[in-house]
Design a protein around this motif. Structure first.
Motif, mmCIF file in Angstrom:
data_model
loop_
_atom_site.group_PDB
_atom_site.id
_atom_site.type_symbol
_atom_site.label_atom_id
_atom_site.label_comp_id
_atom_site.label_asym_id
_atom_site.label_seq_id
_atom_site.Cartn_x
_atom_site.Cartn_y
_atom_site.Cartn_z
ATOM 1 N N LEU A 186 -5.876 1.522 -6.283
ATOM 2 C CA LEU A 186 -6.566 2.622 -5.602
ATOM 3 C C LEU A 186 -6.915 3.738 -6.587
ATOM 4 O O LEU A 186 -8.008 4.294 -6.534
ATOM 5 N N ASP A 244 1.266 6.993 1.871
ATOM 6 C CA ASP A 244 0.345 8.043 2.305
ATOM 7 C C ASP A 244 -1.088 7.530 2.481
ATOM 8 O O ASP A 244 -2.017 8.321 2.651
ATOM 9 N N ALA A 245 -1.256 6.231 2.437
ATOM 10 C CA ALA A 245 -2.582 5.632 2.650
ATOM 11 C C ALA A 245 -2.701 5.174 4.103
ATOM 12 O O ALA A 245 -1.723 4.731 4.709
ATOM 13 N N TRP A 246 -3.918 5.278 4.648
ATOM 14 C CA TRP A 246 -4.197 4.713 5.965
ATOM 15 C C TRP A 246 -4.735 3.315 5.744
ATOM 16 O O TRP A 246 -5.714 3.122 5.017
ATOM 17 N N CYS A 267 0.837 -1.207 0.000
ATOM 18 C CA CYS A 267 0.000 0.000 0.000
ATOM 19 C C CYS A 267 0.867 1.250 0.000
ATOM 20 O O CYS A 267 1.960 1.256 0.583
ATOM 21 N N GLU A 291 -10.630 4.963 -7.240
ATOM 22 C CA GLU A 291 -10.964 6.364 -6.958
ATOM 23 C C GLU A 291 -11.571 7.030 -8.195
ATOM 24 O O GLU A 291 -12.518 7.824 -8.094
ATOM 25 N N ALA A 333 -1.257 0.856 -5.357
ATOM 26 C CA ALA A 333 -1.424 2.259 -5.723
ATOM 27 C C ALA A 333 -2.219 2.384 -7.019
ATOM 28 O O ALA A 333 -3.114 3.234 -7.147
ATOM 29 N N VAL A 367 -8.900 0.690 3.639
ATOM 30 C CA VAL A 367 -7.809 1.500 3.093
ATOM 31 C C VAL A 367 -8.374 2.871 2.719
ATOM 32 O O VAL A 367 -9.314 2.959 1.922
ATOM 33 N N TYR A 368 -7.804 3.910 3.306
ATOM 34 C CA TYR A 368 -8.259 5.280 3.013
ATOM 35 C C TYR A 368 -7.140 6.018 2.296
ATOM 36 O O TYR A 368 -6.005 6.071 2.776
ATOM 37 N N HIS A 369 -7.484 6.571 1.125
ATOM 38 C CA HIS A 369 -6.467 7.253 0.319
ATOM 39 C C HIS A 369 -7.114 8.330 -0.534
ATOM 40 O O HIS A 369 -8.108 8.084 -1.215
ATOM 41 N N SER A 370 -6.579 9.520 -0.462
ATOM 42 C CA SER A 370 -7.042 10.644 -1.284
ATOM 43 C C SER A 370 -8.547 10.866 -1.166
ATOM 44 O O SER A 370 -9.240 11.061 -2.170
#
Length: 202
Positions: free
Chosen positions: A192, A44-46, A41, A196, A189, A76-79
């Motif tokens: 994601l 910068d992702a949680w 992952c 997104e 990445a 997974v949290y991202h952007s």
């Protein structure tokens, strides 16, 4: 010749030992996939791995009163986008539905974990949330992320009891992968970014 009955070998020991070894291998393979996914992952992702149910350690017994029933494996949290991910790895070119949905409950007429996938799909109806089942087909060294909605559609069609990798390739998003010396790295990445983008078009 055994002079004391307590010295006689346990006739079930061989089978039990084999079962334990097989189960440990399955769990170790699954844990390896989860660890590699997490390590892949973006920084910068949680990423949060939901705790395993106690039933996992008692042969899949879902009747335990203290058993936790999680909706998925990873958050997974991202952007500004949240992804619910259920991870599965299989040493076959198709994955049986029980591997995703749990054992078949004859009395209720549905799979034990079917609600999990339905809950994931319900969550994905909200803006900024995606829900996928990430399946690693080890014999062909390919991994695909299939939406919870598509898994439910496959189930509803009722044509097959297992999902072939070709179907996952058509319906899902392929997650590129590469092997290190021992472990694997996955293009999470890229996954994601694709999810997104799909989320933005909702």
């Amino acid at each position: 010749m055994y002079y004391n009955s307590e010295h006689y070998p346990d006739p079930t020991a061989g089978g039990a030992h084999g079962h334990i070894e097989k189960e440990e291998k399955r769990l170790n393979t699954g844990k390896r996939f989860e660890a590699d996914f997490k390590a892949s992952c973006p920084k910068d992702a949680w990423v949060y791995r939901l705790k395993d149910s106690a039933a996992t350690y008692y042969g899949g017994n879902d009747q335990l009163s203290f058993s936790i029933d999680n909706i998925c494996d990873f958050l997974v949290y991202h952007s500004g986008h949240l992804i619910l991910a259920e991870l599965k790895t299989i040493d076959q070119k198709s994955i049986p539905l029980p591997k995703i949905l749990g054992t078949w409950n004859k009395e209720k007429g549905k799979y034990r974990k079917e609600k999990h996938i339905r809950d994931m799909d319900a969550a994905a109806q909200h803006e900024g949330i995606s829900a996928v089942v990430v399946i690693e087909f080890r014999p062909i060294r390919r991994t695909f992320a299939v939406s919870a909605a598509d898994v439910l559609a496959f189930l509803a069609a009722g044509e097959r009891k297992s999902i072939p990798w070709q179907w996952a390739a058509v319906k899902g998003i392929e997650v590129d992968q590469r092997q290190l010396k021992v472990n694997w790295r996955y293009d999470v990445a890229g996954l994601l970014a694709r999810l997104e983008k799909v989320g933005e078009s909702k």
